[in-house]
Structure formats: C-alpha cells, structure tokens
Design a protein around this motif. Structure first.
Motif, PDB file in Angstrom:
ATOM      1  N   TYR A  16       0.837  -1.203   0.000  1.00 60.29           N
ATOM      2  CA  TYR A  16       0.000   0.000   0.000  1.00 60.29           C
ATOM      3  C   TYR A  16       0.870   1.250   0.000  1.00 60.29           C
ATOM      4  O   TYR A  16       0.614   2.201  -0.748  1.00 60.29           O
ATOM      5  CB  TYR A  16      -0.926  -0.018   1.224  1.00 60.29           C
ATOM      6  CG  TYR A  16      -1.727   1.245   1.403  1.00 60.29           C
ATOM      7  CD1 TYR A  16      -2.945   1.414   0.757  1.00 60.29           C
ATOM      8  CD2 TYR A  16      -1.260   2.285   2.215  1.00 60.29           C
ATOM      9  CE1 TYR A  16      -3.684   2.578   0.917  1.00 60.29           C
ATOM     10  CE2 TYR A  16      -1.992   3.448   2.375  1.00 60.29           C
ATOM     11  CZ  TYR A  16      -3.196   3.586   1.725  1.00 60.29           C
ATOM     12  OH  TYR A  16      -3.917   4.750   1.872  1.00 60.29           O
ATOM     13  N   SER A  17       1.913   1.251   0.822  1.00 56.67           N
ATOM     14  CA  SER A  17       2.810   2.408   0.906  1.00 56.67           C
ATOM     15  C   SER A  17       3.512   2.668  -0.420  1.00 56.67           C
ATOM     16  O   SER A  17       3.654   3.824  -0.830  1.00 56.67           O
ATOM     17  CB  SER A  17       3.854   2.190   2.003  1.00 56.67           C
ATOM     18  OG  SER A  17       3.228   2.088   3.248  1.00 56.67           O
ATOM     19  N   LEU A  18       3.944   1.611  -1.079  1.00 58.63           N
ATOM     20  CA  LEU A  18       4.611   1.774  -2.369  1.00 58.63           C
ATOM     21  C   LEU A  18       3.638   2.331  -3.407  1.00 58.63           C
ATOM     22  O   LEU A  18       3.969   3.267  -4.146  1.00 58.63           O
ATOM     23  CB  LEU A  18       5.194   0.440  -2.846  1.00 58.63           C
ATOM     24  CG  LEU A  18       6.335  -0.118  -2.002  1.00 58.63           C
ATOM     25  CD1 LEU A  18       6.646  -1.557  -2.405  1.00 58.63           C
ATOM     26  CD2 LEU A  18       7.576   0.751  -2.107  1.00 58.63           C
ATOM     27  N   LEU A  19       2.447   1.773  -3.464  1.00 57.93           N
ATOM     28  CA  LEU A  19       1.443   2.274  -4.411  1.00 57.93           C
ATOM     29  C   LEU A  19       1.112   3.733  -4.121  1.00 57.93           C
ATOM     30  O   LEU A  19       1.030   4.562  -5.037  1.00 57.93           O
ATOM     31  CB  LEU A  19       0.167   1.423  -4.343  1.00 57.93           C
ATOM     32  CG  LEU A  19       0.269  -0.031  -4.780  1.00 57.93           C
ATOM     33  CD1 LEU A  19      -1.061  -0.750  -4.543  1.00 57.93           C
ATOM     34  CD2 LEU A  19       0.699  -0.154  -6.227  1.00 57.93           C
ATOM     35  N   GLY A  20       0.928   4.049  -2.854  1.00 56.02           N
ATOM     36  CA  GLY A  20       0.572   5.413  -2.468  1.00 56.02           C
ATOM     37  C   GLY A  20       1.653   6.420  -2.812  1.00 56.02           C
ATOM     38  O   GLY A  20       1.355   7.542  -3.235  1.00 56.02           O
ATOM     39  N   ARG A  21       2.894   6.019  -2.653  1.00 55.02           N
ATOM     40  CA  ARG A  21       4.003   6.945  -2.966  1.00 55.02           C
ATOM     41  C   ARG A  21       4.132   7.180  -4.461  1.00 55.02           C
ATOM     42  O   ARG A  21       4.573   8.228  -4.896  1.00 55.02           O
ATOM     43  CB  ARG A  21       5.315   6.392  -2.383  1.00 55.02           C
ATOM     44  CG  ARG A  21       6.433   7.392  -2.419  1.00 55.02           C
ATOM     45  CD  ARG A  21       6.070   8.595  -1.539  1.00 55.02           C
ATOM     46  NE  ARG A  21       7.115   9.578  -1.551  1.00 55.02           N
ATOM     47  CZ  ARG A  21       7.082  10.709  -2.275  1.00 55.02           C
ATOM     48  NH1 ARG A  21       6.040  10.995  -3.024  1.00 55.02           N
ATOM     49  NH2 ARG A  21       8.073  11.556  -2.236  1.00 55.02           N
ATOM     50  N   LEU A  22       3.724   6.188  -5.256  1.00 56.12           N
ATOM     51  CA  LEU A  22       3.776   6.335  -6.716  1.00 56.12           C
ATOM     52  C   LEU A  22       2.565   7.079  -7.278  1.00 56.12           C
ATOM     53  O   LEU A  22       2.618   7.587  -8.395  1.00 56.12           O
ATOM     54  CB  LEU A  22       3.868   4.957  -7.385  1.00 56.12           C
ATOM     55  CG  LEU A  22       5.193   4.232  -7.229  1.00 56.12           C
ATOM     56  CD1 LEU A  22       5.060   2.786  -7.698  1.00 56.12           C
ATOM     57  CD2 LEU A  22       6.292   4.954  -7.996  1.00 56.12           C
ATOM     58  N   MET A  23       1.501   7.123  -6.509  1.00 58.66           N
ATOM     59  CA  MET A  23       0.251   7.739  -6.979  1.00 58.66           C
ATOM     60  C   MET A  23       0.492   9.195  -7.359  1.00 58.66           C
ATOM     61  O   MET A  23       1.032   9.982  -6.589  1.00 58.66           O
ATOM     62  CB  MET A  23      -0.788   7.642  -5.861  1.00 58.66           C
ATOM     63  CG  MET A  23      -2.170   7.965  -6.283  1.00 58.66           C
ATOM     64  SD  MET A  23      -2.798   6.644  -7.326  1.00 58.66           S
ATOM     65  CE  MET A  23      -4.513   7.079  -7.332  1.00 58.66           C
ATOM     66  N   GLY A  24       0.110   9.537  -8.571  1.00 63.17           N
ATOM     67  CA  GLY A  24       0.224  10.907  -9.047  1.00 63.17           C
ATOM     68  C   GLY A  24       1.632  11.335  -9.425  1.00 63.17           C
ATOM     69  O   GLY A  24       1.858  12.508  -9.708  1.00 63.17           O
TER      70      GLY A  24
END
Length: 152
Positions: free
Chosen positions: A47-55
């Motif tokens: 989740y953290s990896l996806l969130g950091r890549l978001m946008g």
C-alpha cells in the motif's frame, strides 16, 4: 559494585534496547494494517509503495528506493509482486541503462480501493492508543529520522 557501575550496567540491558522496542511495536502496528488491507490481498508495505507512486511520473528505481528509505535490493523484492499483479510496471528511464517505476491504471484503482481500508486501520490504531498519542508519535518519529538520516 559501585552505583555508577550499576547504572552503566542497567544502560546496557537488552530490555532497554530502543531498536527492539521499535521493531516490536512496528510488527504489531503492521499486523493491524495488514489485517484491514487483507480483503484486497494487499499488505501495508505494498500500500505504501502504491501510495508513494500515486500521481507521480515514472521514477528511477534508485530514486524511488531513496524516497522510500529502502535499499534497491529490498525495493526490487517488494515491487515484484506488484508487477506480477499488474499494479506497477518498469519502463525505460531517462537513459537506456536506467529503469523507472510507474503505477498502472490497475494500480491506481487498487490504491483507491485500499484507502478506506487503510483509514479503518488508522482508526483502529488511534482508538487503541489515542489520537494525541499517535500525533505525538508521528512527530517524534519524524524528528528521529531527521536526526539519524545521515549515512552511517
């Protein structure tokens, strides 16, 4: 034994180890978040990896590892399942030797579905220890990482 030697011995006791306490707490908190994210087959690290890549535009693997506070090997190991799931892809970087990581449309959709579950996990943590304590802990952790961020 003199008082100063007793005090020195107490300072060296494993039960006083900051790292052990921090890791034990981190494992338990991770379990809370993982429990809430489990219905999506997602772990909090993912989740953290996806969130950091978001946008974000595609980011060089080395730069992304630095942003996440991981070494490249650990990051590579952690993104493999995300690549297999189709949530992340590796693309050409600024030059042909460089690889960059980016979120796919499926990855963005997964992250959006996970946000409410993450909020539930955050609520569980805040209910257990108190919102003020969580805020204080976050400030203390931010302060600590600033102080220990220099390479060893």
């Amino acid at each position: 034994m003199s008082d100063s030697r007793i005090d020195a011995a107490r300072e060296l006791q494993p039960s006083q180890c900051t790292l052990l306490r921090l890791r034990r707490t981190a494992r338990r908190v991770t379990q809370i978040y993982d429990h809430h994210l489990a219905p999506l087959g997602l772990r909090v690290t993912q989740y953290s990896l996806l969130g950091r890549l978001m946008g974000q535009p595609p980011m060089a693997i080395g730069s992304f590892a630095e942003v996440m506070g991981m070494d490249r090997t650990t990051l590579t190991r952690n993104i493999r399942p995300l690549i297999r799931a189709g949530w992340v892809e590796l693309v050409a970087g600024d030059d042909r030797r460089q690889r960059a990581i980016t979120l796919t449309a499926e990855g963005k959709a997964m992250f959006r579905r996970a946000v409410p579950l993450w909020r539930q996990a955050e609520g569980t943590l805040r209910a257990a220890v108190g919102t003020d304590a969580v805020i204080e802990l976050q400030h203390l952790l931010d302060h600590t990482i600033e102080r220990v961020a220099a390479p060893i």
